[in-house]
Each structure stands twice: as C-alpha cells, then as structure tokens.
Motif scaffolding. Structure first.
Motif, PDB file in Angstrom:
ATOM      1  N   GLY A  20       0.977  -1.117  -0.068  1.00 54.82           N
ATOM      2  CA  GLY A  20       0.107   0.070   0.161  1.00 54.82           C
ATOM      3  C   GLY A  20       0.793   1.307  -0.131  1.00 54.82           C
ATOM      4  N   ILE A  21       0.318   2.333  -0.480  1.00 53.62           N
ATOM      5  CA  ILE A  21       0.842   3.606  -0.704  1.00 53.62           C
ATOM      6  C   ILE A  21       1.181   4.123   0.808  1.00 53.62           C
ATOM      7  CG2 ILE A  21       0.870   5.819  -2.022  1.00 53.62           C
ATOM      8  CD1 ILE A  21       1.242   3.217  -3.739  1.00 53.62           C
ATOM      9  N   LYS A  22       0.041   4.010   1.652  1.00 50.43           N
ATOM     10  CA  LYS A  22       0.266   4.739   2.936  1.00 50.43           C
ATOM     11  C   LYS A  22       1.694   4.394   3.744  1.00 50.43           C
ATOM     12  CE  LYS A  22      -1.938   5.510   7.399  1.00 50.43           C
ATOM     13  NZ  LYS A  22      -0.743   5.587   8.309  1.00 50.43           N
ATOM     14  N   ALA A  23       1.950   2.938   3.517  1.00 45.39           N
ATOM     15  CA  ALA A  23       3.335   2.631   3.903  1.00 45.39           C
ATOM     16  C   ALA A  23       4.375   3.210   3.615  1.00 45.39           C
ATOM     17  CB  ALA A  23       3.279   1.031   3.763  1.00 45.39           C
ATOM     18  N   ALA A  24       4.549   3.502   2.333  1.00 40.47           N
ATOM     19  CA  ALA A  24       5.509   4.320   1.511  1.00 40.47           C
ATOM     20  C   ALA A  24       5.563   5.826   2.277  1.00 40.47           C
ATOM     21  CB  ALA A  24       5.420   4.442   0.230  1.00 40.47           C
ATOM     22  N   ARG A  25       4.523   6.434   2.064  1.00 39.60           N
ATOM     23  CA  ARG A  25       4.493   7.700   2.855  1.00 39.60           C
ATOM     24  C   ARG A  25       4.739   7.821   4.377  1.00 39.60           C
ATOM     25  NH1 ARG A  25      -0.597   8.325   0.146  1.00 39.60           N
ATOM     26  NH2 ARG A  25      -1.467   7.900   2.298  1.00 39.60           N
ATOM     27  N   ASP A  26       4.363   6.807   5.140  1.00 42.45           N
ATOM     28  CA  ASP A  26       4.686   6.815   6.540  1.00 42.45           C
ATOM     29  C   ASP A  26       6.342   6.524   6.737  1.00 42.45           C
ATOM     30  OD1 ASP A  26       2.061   7.259   7.182  1.00 42.45           O
ATOM     31  OD2 ASP A  26       1.557   5.156   7.970  1.00 42.45           O
ATOM     32  N   TRP A  27       6.755   5.517   5.924  1.00 43.44           N
ATOM     33  CA  TRP A  27       7.898   5.416   6.002  1.00 43.44           C
ATOM     34  C   TRP A  27       9.064   6.636   5.748  1.00 43.44           C
ATOM     35  CZ3 TRP A  27      11.982   5.257   2.341  1.00 43.44           C
ATOM     36  CH2 TRP A  27      13.366   4.490   2.738  1.00 43.44           C
ATOM     37  N   ALA A  28       8.781   7.260   4.520  1.00 47.40           N
ATOM     38  CA  ALA A  28       9.307   8.516   3.950  1.00 47.40           C
ATOM     39  C   ALA A  28       9.136   9.516   5.175  1.00 47.40           C
ATOM     40  CB  ALA A  28       8.963   9.114   2.822  1.00 47.40           C
ATOM     41  N   ARG A  29       7.974   9.964   5.471  1.00 44.53           N
ATOM     42  CA  ARG A  29       7.725  10.826   6.789  1.00 44.53           C
ATOM     43  C   ARG A  29       8.887  10.702   7.846  1.00 44.53           C
ATOM     44  NH1 ARG A  29       3.001  10.644   7.326  1.00 44.53           N
ATOM     45  NH2 ARG A  29       2.243  12.033   5.979  1.00 44.53           N
ATOM     46  N   GLU A  30       8.797   9.552   8.449  1.00 46.00           N
ATOM     47  CA  GLU A  30       9.628   9.017   9.205  1.00 46.00           C
ATOM     48  C   GLU A  30      11.361   9.429   9.256  1.00 46.00           C
ATOM     49  OE1 GLU A  30      11.632   4.961  11.000  1.00 46.00           O
ATOM     50  OE2 GLU A  30       9.595   4.806  10.691  1.00 46.00           O
ATOM     51  N   HIS A  31      11.706   9.206   7.963  1.00 44.98           N
ATOM     52  CA  HIS A  31      13.274   9.582   7.773  1.00 44.98           C
ATOM     53  C   HIS A  31      13.268  11.135   7.258  1.00 44.98           C
ATOM     54  CE1 HIS A  31      14.300   5.628   8.101  1.00 44.98           C
ATOM     55  NE2 HIS A  31      13.238   4.975   7.130  1.00 44.98           N
ATOM     56  N   LEU A  32      12.203  11.697   6.886  1.00 43.07           N
ATOM     57  CA  LEU A  32      12.311  13.250   6.824  1.00 43.07           C
ATOM     58  C   LEU A  32      12.119  13.766   8.104  1.00 43.07           C
ATOM     59  CD1 LEU A  32       9.892  13.773   3.939  1.00 43.07           C
ATOM     60  CD2 LEU A  32      12.300  14.020   4.007  1.00 43.07           C
ATOM     61  N   GLU A  33      11.741  13.204   9.319  1.00 41.17           N
ATOM     62  CA  GLU A  33      11.868  13.725  10.754  1.00 41.17           C
ATOM     63  C   GLU A  33      13.167  13.382  11.297  1.00 41.17           C
ATOM     64  OE1 GLU A  33       8.658  11.603  12.684  1.00 41.17           O
ATOM     65  OE2 GLU A  33       6.924  12.854  11.684  1.00 41.17           O
ATOM     66  N   ASP A  34      13.801  12.327  10.741  1.00 46.07           N
ATOM     67  CA  ASP A  34      15.351  12.196  10.980  1.00 46.07           C
ATOM     68  C   ASP A  34      16.150  13.199  10.674  1.00 46.07           C
ATOM     69  OD1 ASP A  34      14.795   9.488  12.282  1.00 46.07           O
ATOM     70  OD2 ASP A  34      15.461   8.533  10.592  1.00 46.07           O
ATOM     71  N   THR A  51       5.296  13.186  -3.916  1.00 43.82           N
ATOM     72  CA  THR A  51       5.768  12.492  -4.867  1.00 43.82           C
ATOM     73  C   THR A  51       6.235  11.115  -4.490  1.00 43.82           C
ATOM     74  OG1 THR A  51       7.210  14.600  -5.284  1.00 43.82           O
ATOM     75  CG2 THR A  51       8.391  12.511  -5.910  1.00 43.82           C
ATOM     76  N   VAL A  52       6.445  10.708  -3.324  1.00 44.34           N
ATOM     77  CA  VAL A  52       6.681   9.378  -3.080  1.00 44.34           C
ATOM     78  C   VAL A  52       5.120   8.679  -3.313  1.00 44.34           C
ATOM     79  CG1 VAL A  52       6.390   7.744  -0.828  1.00 44.34           C
ATOM     80  CG2 VAL A  52       8.379   9.537  -1.182  1.00 44.34           C
ATOM     81  N   SER A  53       4.085   9.169  -2.837  1.00 41.75           N
ATOM     82  CA  SER A  53       2.926   8.421  -3.380  1.00 41.75           C
ATOM     83  C   SER A  53       2.651   8.265  -4.829  1.00 41.75           C
ATOM     84  CB  SER A  53       1.577   9.392  -2.896  1.00 41.75           C
ATOM     85  OG  SER A  53       1.812   9.460  -1.404  1.00 41.75           O
ATOM     86  N   GLU A  54       3.170   9.334  -5.528  1.00 39.74           N
ATOM     87  CA  GLU A  54       2.945   9.169  -7.087  1.00 39.74           C
ATOM     88  C   GLU A  54       3.759   7.930  -7.771  1.00 39.74           C
ATOM     89  OE1 GLU A  54       0.396  10.507  -8.751  1.00 39.74           O
ATOM     90  OE2 GLU A  54      -0.449  11.535  -7.151  1.00 39.74           O
ATOM     91  N   LEU A  55       5.015   8.173  -7.269  1.00 42.36           N
ATOM     92  CA  LEU A  55       6.051   7.284  -7.850  1.00 42.36           C
ATOM     93  C   LEU A  55       5.663   5.845  -7.577  1.00 42.36           C
ATOM     94  CD1 LEU A  55       9.267   9.233  -7.581  1.00 42.36           C
ATOM     95  CD2 LEU A  55       7.934   8.847  -9.541  1.00 42.36           C
ATOM     96  N   VAL A  56       5.468   5.748  -6.153  1.00 45.91           N
ATOM     97  CA  VAL A  56       5.218   4.154  -5.656  1.00 45.91           C
ATOM     98  C   VAL A  56       3.962   3.527  -6.274  1.00 45.91           C
ATOM     99  CG1 VAL A  56       4.544   2.743  -3.948  1.00 45.91           C
ATOM    100  CG2 VAL A  56       6.718   4.339  -3.741  1.00 45.91           C
ATOM    101  N   THR A  57       2.860   4.674  -6.666  1.00 43.53           N
ATOM    102  CA  THR A  57       1.642   4.159  -7.093  1.00 43.53           C
ATOM    103  C   THR A  57       1.708   3.654  -8.648  1.00 43.53           C
ATOM    104  OG1 THR A  57       0.149   5.570  -5.661  1.00 43.53           O
ATOM    105  CG2 THR A  57      -0.714   4.987  -7.908  1.00 43.53           C
ATOM    106  N   ASN A  58       2.720   4.608  -9.371  1.00 48.72           N
ATOM    107  CA  ASN A  58       3.105   4.169 -10.731  1.00 48.72           C
ATOM    108  C   ASN A  58       3.808   2.781 -10.964  1.00 48.72           C
ATOM    109  OD1 ASN A  58       1.949   6.713 -11.562  1.00 48.72           O
ATOM    110  ND2 ASN A  58       3.825   7.840 -11.951  1.00 48.72           N
ATOM    111  N   THR A  59       4.492   2.779  -9.917  1.00 53.52           N
ATOM    112  CA  THR A  59       5.551   1.571 -10.054  1.00 53.52           C
ATOM    113  C   THR A  59       4.341   0.233  -9.717  1.00 53.52           C
ATOM    114  OG1 THR A  59       7.412   2.321  -9.127  1.00 53.52           O
ATOM    115  CG2 THR A  59       6.966   0.169  -8.712  1.00 53.52           C
ATOM    116  N   HIS A  60       3.401   0.383  -8.784  1.00 51.21           N
ATOM    117  CA  HIS A  60       2.731  -0.771  -8.428  1.00 51.21           C
ATOM    118  C   HIS A  60       1.501  -0.925  -9.592  1.00 51.21           C
ATOM    119  CE1 HIS A  60       3.198  -0.679  -3.897  1.00 51.21           C
ATOM    120  NE2 HIS A  60       4.357  -1.237  -4.405  1.00 51.21           N
ATOM    121  N   ILE A  61       0.892   0.200 -10.221  1.00 50.50           N
ATOM    122  CA  ILE A  61      -0.026   0.237 -11.189  1.00 50.50           C
ATOM    123  C   ILE A  61       0.311  -0.319 -12.555  1.00 50.50           C
ATOM    124  CG2 ILE A  61      -1.760   1.406 -12.476  1.00 50.50           C
ATOM    125  CD1 ILE A  61      -2.531   2.574  -9.697  1.00 50.50           C
ATOM    126  N   HIS A  62       1.515   0.689 -12.887  1.00 46.71           N
ATOM    127  CA  HIS A  62       1.843   0.657 -14.473  1.00 46.71           C
ATOM    128  C   HIS A  62       2.768  -0.382 -14.661  1.00 46.71           C
ATOM    129  CE1 HIS A  62      -0.605   3.978 -15.433  1.00 46.71           C
ATOM    130  NE2 HIS A  62      -0.008   4.626 -14.431  1.00 46.71           N
TER     131      HIS A  62
END
Length: 155
Positions: A20-34, A51-62
C-alpha cells in the motif's frame, strides 16, 4: 588537496504491491523527521510525500512491480528514487477533466527541483530532487555527519 568525497545519509525500503501507498508515505515521513525537516521545511515534506505516493503508485499500477524506495540526502538535495522492474519509461499523459488519475508526473514536475529517469539492467529508476530551506538543509547536514551510513529497512 581538498577532500572530494561526498557525505550522504540514506535509507532504502522494498514495498511490494500488497504494502500500500500509505506505508511508503509513513516510512518516508519518518526519515524526513530524522532530517528534522518536519518543523523546518513542512512544504518540502508535503511535496516529497506526494512525490513518494505518485512514484510508488506508478510502480505498482503501471509496472506491476515491487517498488524499491530510496531516500538519499547529499548535503544539497534529497533524492527520492523509486526503482521498478519495467524498462518502459514513465510517460506523462493528458488526463481529461473527469479522470481521477493521469496527473502524477505533472505534479512531480511542478513539485520537484528536477526529476529524471535512468534505465537499469533490470528496470528503471525515477529520481526527483528536492532542496529544502537553508535551516532544514543545515539540520540534515548534521544528521549526515553523525549518521553517514546508508541504512536498509525491511519491508
């Protein structure tokens, strides 16, 4: 002679289609907080997460592929890279006003400083670069000096 080596801090995570895309956003947010960007560069954080949402979505869908999400701070730019197993380059498309999709690459083009695609032996990388405000960059540089090793997280 000046030191020409590059100091960087980075993280990598594999995101299967089922994650899922939420997992990607949550993971990225954690590291941006670092990097201390949440308080110092909230608009940049929002742009990176979209951007993370869009790129991961594109990878999964397309590409119908697991996404390899990599965040790398090199002292000037946060590189957001998503690798997938499809050699086909991403193609912007003209989405109609009634369509709910088809604008991801246009969004990335508007939000990122730059973005580009690189062919790889087993697919492609799409990388977007983000430069935060000076205060956020200084905080991220401190993180890079104290924790300069790349870390890999499990899916």
């Amino acid at each position: 002679m000046p030191d020409s080596s590059l100091r960087a801090v980075g993280w990598a995570r594999s995101l299967p289609i089922s994650s899922g895309i939420k997992a990607a956003r949550d993971w990225a947010r954690e590291h941006l907080e670092d990097l201390e960007w949440s308080a110092r560069a909230p608009e940049t954080v929002d742009a990176v997460l979209l951007t993370v949402s869009e790129l991961v979505t594109n990878t999964h869908i397309h590409a119908r592929s697991t996404a390899q999400l990599i965040l790398t701070w090199d002292g000037e730019c946060l590189h957001v890279t998503v690798h997938d197993s499809s050699p086909a380059p991403p193609r912007p498309r003209a989405a109609g006003t009634e369509e709910t999709g088809g604008r991801g690459l246009l969004l990335i083009d508007a939000l990122a400083e730059t973005w580009q695609t690189h062919e790889c032996p087993r697919g492609k990388d799409v990388t977007a670069c983000f430069r935060p405000e000076p205060g956020a960059a200084a905080a991220a540089d401190r993180t890079a000096r104290t924790g300069s090793q790349t870390k890999e997280d499990d899916a």
